[in-house]
Design a protein around this motif. Sequence first.
Motif, mmCIF file in Angstrom:
data_model
loop_
_atom_site.group_PDB
_atom_site.id
_atom_site.type_symbol
_atom_site.label_atom_id
_atom_site.label_comp_id
_atom_site.label_asym_id
_atom_site.label_seq_id
_atom_site.Cartn_x
_atom_site.Cartn_y
_atom_site.Cartn_z
ATOM 1 N N ARG A 93 -4.529 4.438 0.936
ATOM 2 C CA ARG A 93 -3.760 3.365 0.305
ATOM 3 C C ARG A 93 -2.556 3.983 -0.377
ATOM 4 O O ARG A 93 -2.569 5.163 -0.748
ATOM 5 C CB ARG A 93 -4.602 2.573 -0.689
ATOM 6 N N THR A 94 -1.511 3.199 -0.523
ATOM 7 C CA THR A 94 -0.320 3.720 -1.181
ATOM 8 C C THR A 94 0.404 2.600 -1.911
ATOM 9 O O THR A 94 0.410 1.451 -1.459
ATOM 10 C CB THR A 94 0.637 4.381 -0.158
ATOM 11 N N PHE A 127 5.700 -0.121 -4.104
ATOM 12 C CA PHE A 127 6.473 -0.286 -5.327
ATOM 13 C C PHE A 127 5.551 -0.937 -6.347
ATOM 14 O O PHE A 127 4.432 -1.335 -6.024
ATOM 15 C CB PHE A 127 7.750 -1.115 -5.108
ATOM 16 N N ASP A 128 5.983 -1.025 -7.576
ATOM 17 C CA ASP A 128 5.127 -1.548 -8.639
ATOM 18 C C ASP A 128 4.567 -2.921 -8.284
ATOM 19 O O ASP A 128 5.322 -3.848 -7.980
ATOM 20 C CB ASP A 128 5.918 -1.643 -9.953
ATOM 21 N N GLY A 129 3.263 -3.021 -8.315
ATOM 22 C CA GLY A 129 2.618 -4.302 -8.077
ATOM 23 C C GLY A 129 2.308 -4.596 -6.635
ATOM 24 O O GLY A 129 1.743 -5.643 -6.316
ATOM 25 N N PHE A 130 2.664 -3.692 -5.688
ATOM 26 C CA PHE A 130 2.360 -3.945 -4.273
ATOM 27 C C PHE A 130 1.791 -2.681 -3.635
ATOM 28 O O PHE A 130 2.473 -1.657 -3.516
ATOM 29 C CB PHE A 130 3.599 -4.402 -3.516
ATOM 30 N N THR A 131 0.519 -2.792 -3.203
ATOM 31 C CA THR A 131 -0.189 -1.667 -2.598
ATOM 32 C C THR A 131 -0.602 -2.024 -1.181
ATOM 33 O O THR A 131 -1.052 -3.133 -0.907
ATOM 34 C CB THR A 131 -1.449 -1.320 -3.412
ATOM 35 N N VAL A 132 -0.448 -1.067 -0.281
ATOM 36 C CA VAL A 132 -0.874 -1.233 1.118
ATOM 37 C C VAL A 132 -2.013 -0.275 1.384
ATOM 38 O O VAL A 132 -1.997 0.877 0.924
ATOM 39 C CB VAL A 132 0.299 -0.953 2.090
ATOM 40 N N GLN A 133 -3.012 -0.746 2.121
ATOM 41 C CA GLN A 133 -4.123 0.136 2.475
ATOM 42 C C GLN A 133 -4.392 0.101 3.973
ATOM 43 O O GLN A 133 -4.034 -0.850 4.668
ATOM 44 C CB GLN A 133 -5.390 -0.249 1.709
ATOM 45 N N ILE A 180 -1.844 3.878 11.293
ATOM 46 C CA ILE A 180 -1.869 4.058 9.845
ATOM 47 C C ILE A 180 -0.913 3.069 9.169
ATOM 48 O O ILE A 180 0.311 3.237 9.208
ATOM 49 C CB ILE A 180 -1.507 5.509 9.471
ATOM 50 N N ASN A 181 -1.467 2.052 8.563
ATOM 51 C CA ASN A 181 -0.654 1.008 7.936
ATOM 52 C C ASN A 181 0.245 1.538 6.833
ATOM 53 O O ASN A 181 1.389 1.100 6.681
ATOM 54 C CB ASN A 181 -1.546 -0.091 7.350
ATOM 55 N N THR A 182 -0.284 2.462 6.031
ATOM 56 C CA THR A 182 0.488 2.960 4.895
ATOM 57 C C THR A 182 1.784 3.623 5.338
ATOM 58 O O THR A 182 2.828 3.493 4.680
ATOM 59 C CB THR A 182 -0.355 3.957 4.081
ATOM 60 N N THR A 183 1.742 4.324 6.452
ATOM 61 C CA THR A 183 2.939 4.987 6.965
ATOM 62 C C THR A 183 3.958 3.976 7.460
ATOM 63 O O THR A 183 5.156 4.079 7.168
ATOM 64 C CB THR A 183 2.566 5.957 8.100
#
Length: 478
Positions: free
Chosen positions: A238-239, A242-248, A268-271
């Motif tokens: 997960r990454t 930006f502030d308040g939005f995380t992708v896993q 890989i979604n995060t990439t």
Amino acid sequence: MNKPVRRGFYVSWLMFASLILMLGYRKVIQASDLADNPQNTRKVFAQMRIERGLILGSDKAEFANNRKEADLFYRVYPTGDLAPQLVGYNNITYGQVGLEHSQNKYLTGTADEVELVNLLDTVMGKEKKGADLRLTINPRVQRTALGELQNLGKRGAVVVLDAKTGAVIAMTSNPTYDPNQLEENWKVLNADPGSPLLNRATQGLYTPGSTFKMITTAAALESGEYTSQSRFRDDKGRTDIFDGFTVQNYQKESFGEHTLEEAFSKSINTTFAQIGDRLGQGKLVEYMQKFGLYEKPPFELPADEMSPSGRYENGELLPSDDPMGRTQVVSMAFGQEQLLVTPLQMALVAQSIANDGRMMKPYVIDSIADYNGTIIKQASPDVWRTPIRPETARTEKDMMVKVVNEGTGRGAKTSKVQIAAKTGTAEVDGRGPNAWFVGFAPADNPKYVIAVVVEDSDAGGGISSPVARETLLAALGL
């Protein structure tokens, strides 16, 4: 003439004039539209006195022929439920759909090219006959694709294209129906939640999931900012973009340090979220348009049986320049957000990669011949778009090989041929995800392209890969 009488006369005259204008408009201006309306059953009845042309498969198997009763010809569909959403039906009660509607002028012999032959024969006392359609559909491949979906007991669609020409080799939609039993099953078919009358291959709109990464990767490679060997930081599953939005990643799987090629093969979604954030809306939408999204692909089916791919909201296609927030752009880069595509559109994306960057116009009618067998119209393969450079296509082709050999598409691996692909798992609210497989074979010299979507399923490659593998093997005769 007193005033009330005069007023009544003028009102009556105006009403009469309005009626004449309205009837004239319908008879002259709207005549063509009314005649071509598929629900115009009076027209269907009138044309039942004409021996309608045959609809044939690539092997000349009959998809549609006729049965004569008294002086009327009734349509018969020998292949039953094999391809009704494509072939369509010609029915005295329910009108016309599919190729039966869009090619009606040829099938009834009223097209200009056929009219002259029929006119000469009429003078000689012969009955008027329609022209025959020879399709590019291979019934054996069509049956394999449909059978694979039916064996799963799942809704879905399969599209197979000739990689070099764009000819449609198979186009299946499940659940299906038998057009020979349309009258007795009409109410049941319309009430069926599986929507068997819908052509999922051209009308079905699905979130593409990770198959959209083919477009994101093309945009990234052609931006000059990335190569297949560009490296990405230590992935932890997960990454924070930006502030308040995380992708896993799917199931929060982590991949450590990796290249773009590895990000593609392992999906890989995060990439891809990071890539989308860097490229921005303008670049992503530019490549969506280059690959034909936001418009209906040119095809022989009626326009209302085709759906354009793109971003949708409340069932309506959003303009390509509709402003997007950063969260939306990032989500779109790995195939989520409000993005919806058809299986035909995704097959065309893969076809562009397989064909060194050239996207061919899809077509399903190989030729049209009058009843004497004289060819009056012959298909000629034509380039629709050139969305990417040949070197970009070759790079993506290599990356798609790795998907099957080492990544999420291992279920399609076979010793008989090297398949290249991209899989996808698209989240759907309230039920299981849709499983995608988009690819081609043989990888080194592609002959056939395939797009598979299986609804309410599991991880993309797990269920869609075997469907694609068996269908491609049938197309290749292996």
